[in-house]
Design a protein around this motif. Structure first.
Motif, PDB file in Angstrom:
ATOM      1  N   VAL A 124      75.922 -13.807  -2.179  1.00 44.81           N
ATOM      2  CA  VAL A 124      77.310 -13.553  -1.815  1.00 44.81           C
ATOM      3  C   VAL A 124      77.401 -13.072  -0.367  1.00 44.81           C
ATOM      4  O   VAL A 124      78.201 -13.569   0.426  1.00 44.81           O
ATOM      5  N   LEU A 125      76.566 -12.099  -0.016  1.00 44.96           N
ATOM      6  CA  LEU A 125      76.658 -11.487   1.313  1.00 44.96           C
ATOM      7  C   LEU A 125      76.376 -12.471   2.444  1.00 44.96           C
ATOM      8  O   LEU A 125      77.075 -12.452   3.464  1.00 44.96           O
ATOM      9  N   GLN A 126      75.349 -13.302   2.296  1.00 47.30           N
ATOM     10  CA  GLN A 126      74.977 -14.197   3.395  1.00 47.30           C
ATOM     11  C   GLN A 126      76.087 -15.201   3.728  1.00 47.30           C
ATOM     12  O   GLN A 126      76.496 -15.310   4.878  1.00 47.30           O
ATOM     13  N   PRO A 127      76.615 -15.930   2.733  1.00 46.35           N
ATOM     14  CA  PRO A 127      77.716 -16.850   3.089  1.00 46.35           C
ATOM     15  C   PRO A 127      78.992 -16.122   3.503  1.00 46.35           C
ATOM     16  O   PRO A 127      79.730 -16.609   4.355  1.00 46.35           O
ATOM     17  N   LEU A 128      79.237 -14.952   2.937  1.00 50.76           N
ATOM     18  CA  LEU A 128      80.408 -14.174   3.342  1.00 50.76           C
ATOM     19  C   LEU A 128      80.266 -13.708   4.782  1.00 50.76           C
ATOM     20  O   LEU A 128      81.217 -13.807   5.574  1.00 50.76           O
ATOM     21  N   ALA A 129      79.084 -13.255   5.156  1.00 52.13           N
ATOM     22  CA  ALA A 129      78.835 -12.822   6.532  1.00 52.13           C
ATOM     23  C   ALA A 129      78.907 -13.991   7.506  1.00 52.13           C
ATOM     24  O   ALA A 129      79.296 -13.818   8.663  1.00 52.13           O
ATOM     25  N   GLU A 130      78.557 -15.184   7.042  1.00 52.79           N
ATOM     26  CA  GLU A 130      78.693 -16.376   7.890  1.00 52.79           C
ATOM     27  C   GLU A 130      80.156 -16.594   8.263  1.00 52.79           C
ATOM     28  O   GLU A 130      80.471 -16.920   9.411  1.00 52.79           O
ATOM     29  N   LEU A 131      81.050 -16.402   7.299  1.00 48.62           N
ATOM     30  CA  LEU A 131      82.479 -16.619   7.545  1.00 48.62           C
ATOM     31  C   LEU A 131      83.124 -15.464   8.300  1.00 48.62           C
ATOM     32  O   LEU A 131      84.041 -15.679   9.087  1.00 48.62           O
ATOM     33  N   ALA A 132      82.676 -14.248   8.011  1.00 47.74           N
ATOM     34  CA  ALA A 132      83.337 -13.066   8.573  1.00 47.74           C
ATOM     35  C   ALA A 132      82.284 -12.021   8.951  1.00 47.74           C
ATOM     36  O   ALA A 132      82.113 -11.028   8.243  1.00 47.74           O
ATOM     37  N   PRO A 133      81.557 -12.240  10.050  1.00 48.17           N
ATOM     38  CA  PRO A 133      80.450 -11.348  10.400  1.00 48.17           C
ATOM     39  C   PRO A 133      80.865  -9.908  10.687  1.00 48.17           C
ATOM     40  O   PRO A 133      80.038  -9.003  10.568  1.00 48.17           O
ATOM     41  N   ASP A 134      82.118  -9.676  11.013  1.00 51.21           N
ATOM     42  CA  ASP A 134      82.600  -8.324  11.295  1.00 51.21           C
ATOM     43  C   ASP A 134      83.387  -7.724  10.134  1.00 51.21           C
ATOM     44  O   ASP A 134      84.019  -6.674  10.285  1.00 51.21           O
ATOM     45  N   LEU A 135      83.328  -8.379   8.988  1.00 53.60           N
ATOM     46  CA  LEU A 135      84.092  -7.945   7.828  1.00 53.60           C
ATOM     47  C   LEU A 135      83.713  -6.527   7.405  1.00 53.60           C
ATOM     48  O   LEU A 135      82.535  -6.158   7.404  1.00 53.60           O
ATOM     49  N   ILE A 136      84.724  -5.767   7.043  1.00 53.39           N
ATOM     50  CA  ILE A 136      84.508  -4.452   6.441  1.00 53.39           C
ATOM     51  C   ILE A 136      84.857  -4.575   4.967  1.00 53.39           C
ATOM     52  O   ILE A 136      85.978  -4.954   4.607  1.00 53.39           O
ATOM     53  N   ILE A 137      83.869  -4.296   4.125  1.00 55.45           N
ATOM     54  CA  ILE A 137      84.083  -4.330   2.684  1.00 55.45           C
ATOM     55  C   ILE A 137      84.757  -3.007   2.303  1.00 55.45           C
ATOM     56  O   ILE A 137      84.187  -1.940   2.539  1.00 55.45           O
ATOM     57  N   PRO A 138      85.966  -3.069   1.760  1.00 56.83           N
ATOM     58  CA  PRO A 138      86.671  -1.829   1.427  1.00 56.83           C
ATOM     59  C   PRO A 138      85.809  -0.904   0.552  1.00 56.83           C
ATOM     60  O   PRO A 138      85.244  -1.325  -0.452  1.00 56.83           O
ATOM     61  N   GLY A 139      85.684   0.323   0.995  1.00 57.59           N
ATOM     62  CA  GLY A 139      84.913   1.308   0.261  1.00 57.59           C
ATOM     63  C   GLY A 139      83.415   1.238   0.470  1.00 57.59           C
ATOM     64  O   GLY A 139      82.673   2.086  -0.016  1.00 57.59           O
ATOM     65  N   ARG A 140      82.946   0.219   1.202  1.00 51.50           N
ATOM     66  CA  ARG A 140      81.498   0.019   1.391  1.00 51.50           C
ATOM     67  C   ARG A 140      81.090  -0.011   2.855  1.00 51.50           C
ATOM     68  O   ARG A 140      79.932   0.205   3.168  1.00 51.50           O
ATOM     69  N   GLY A 141      81.998  -0.377   3.742  1.00 46.01           N
ATOM     70  CA  GLY A 141      81.662  -0.455   5.154  1.00 46.01           C
ATOM     71  C   GLY A 141      81.385  -1.867   5.624  1.00 46.01           C
ATOM     72  O   GLY A 141      81.724  -2.839   4.947  1.00 46.01           O
ATOM     73  N   ARG A 142      80.776  -1.967   6.783  1.00 42.09           N
ATOM     74  CA  ARG A 142      80.535  -3.269   7.419  1.00 42.09           C
ATOM     75  C   ARG A 142      79.560  -4.117   6.618  1.00 42.09           C
ATOM     76  O   ARG A 142      78.535  -3.623   6.154  1.00 42.09           O
ATOM     77  N   ILE A 143      79.885  -5.392   6.521  1.00 41.98           N
ATOM     78  CA  ILE A 143      79.031  -6.321   5.784  1.00 41.98           C
ATOM     79  C   ILE A 143      77.628  -6.369   6.392  1.00 41.98           C
ATOM     80  O   ILE A 143      76.639  -6.441   5.672  1.00 41.98           O
ATOM     81  N   ALA A 144      77.547  -6.291   7.715  1.00 39.54           N
ATOM     82  CA  ALA A 144      76.241  -6.364   8.389  1.00 39.54           C
ATOM     83  C   ALA A 144      75.314  -5.237   7.949  1.00 39.54           C
ATOM     84  O   ALA A 144      74.098  -5.402   7.917  1.00 39.54           O
ATOM     85  N   ALA A 145      75.862  -4.096   7.580  1.00 40.80           N
ATOM     86  CA  ALA A 145      75.039  -2.962   7.152  1.00 40.80           C
ATOM     87  C   ALA A 145      74.385  -3.217   5.796  1.00 40.80           C
ATOM     88  O   ALA A 145      73.367  -2.602   5.482  1.00 40.80           O
ATOM     89  N   TRP A 146      74.940  -4.117   5.003  1.00 44.51           N
ATOM     90  CA  TRP A 146      74.406  -4.394   3.668  1.00 44.51           C
ATOM     91  C   TRP A 146      73.382  -5.522   3.667  1.00 44.51           C
ATOM     92  O   TRP A 146      72.598  -5.643   2.719  1.00 44.51           O
ATOM     93  N   LEU A 147      73.369  -6.363   4.690  1.00 42.51           N
ATOM     94  CA  LEU A 147      72.452  -7.507   4.707  1.00 42.51           C
ATOM     95  C   LEU A 147      70.977  -7.111   4.637  1.00 42.51           C
ATOM     96  O   LEU A 147      70.219  -7.750   3.892  1.00 42.51           O
ATOM     97  N   PRO A 148      70.511  -6.083   5.355  1.00 41.91           N
ATOM     98  CA  PRO A 148      69.090  -5.727   5.246  1.00 41.91           C
ATOM     99  C   PRO A 148      68.667  -5.340   3.821  1.00 41.91           C
ATOM    100  O   PRO A 148      67.527  -5.588   3.430  1.00 41.91           O
TER     101      PRO A 148
END
Length: 158
Positions: A124-148
């Motif tokens: 989920v995260l990889q294709p979502l980050a492809e579409l919206a690399p600066d996305l902030i997941i409500p309640g979780r923070g930046r998507i980039a922080a979750w990829l590692p």
């Protein structure tokens, strides 16, 4: 217009063709428009491991449908593609999950937004980050922080 992200997954039949056809079905949803579609990714199954690999992707939609109405439309698309809900995490012709709807929090018996496990799954995260690399997941923070945290999960760009 509201922005919604939908995860697509399939592992029965020709899953790559199914996902591409599902992008087309999403484009025909009422009061909605597909803005972007991610690349396709091949991923290992989660939960039940003795099943074919999945093909996954994410679509970004603009919609005026309310979250529950959008969910109903997605479930209808799944049914048209022959989805049978036999077992949790089992093989499927098509799975459509509503991941995000603007920055809304929804907690209903049949719908939780943001999707409660989206930040734990590379498919989920990889294709979502492809579409919206600066996305902030409500309640979780930046998507980039979750990829590692999901980097060890098998995911291959097709």
């Amino acid at each position: 217009m509201n922005i919604a992200y939908v995860a697509l997954g399939a592992n029965l039949g020709d899953p790559a063709s199914t996902i591409r056809a599902a992008f087309g079905a999403l484009a025909n949803l009422p009061e909605s428009r597909v803005v972007h579609c991610s690349s396709l990714y091949r991923t290992a199954p989660v939960g039940i491991l003795d099943q074919p690999e999945f093909v996954n992707a994410v679509a970004m939609l603009e919609t005026t449908l309310a979250p529950e109405a959008l969910l109903d439309a997605l479930l209808e698309v799944e049914q048209r593609f022959g989805r049978i809900r036999a077992e949790k995490n089992g093989p499927r012709t098509l799975d459509l999950d509503l991941l995000l709807y603007d920055d809304q929090f929804v907690d209903l018996p049949r719908l939780t937004l943001p999707h409660p496990r989206l930040h734990l799954r590379a498919f989920v995260l990889q294709p979502l980050a492809e579409l919206a690399p600066d996305l902030i997941i409500p309640g979780r923070g930046r998507i980039a922080a979750w990829l590692p945290a999901v980097a060890n999960q098998g995911i291959v760009l097709l």
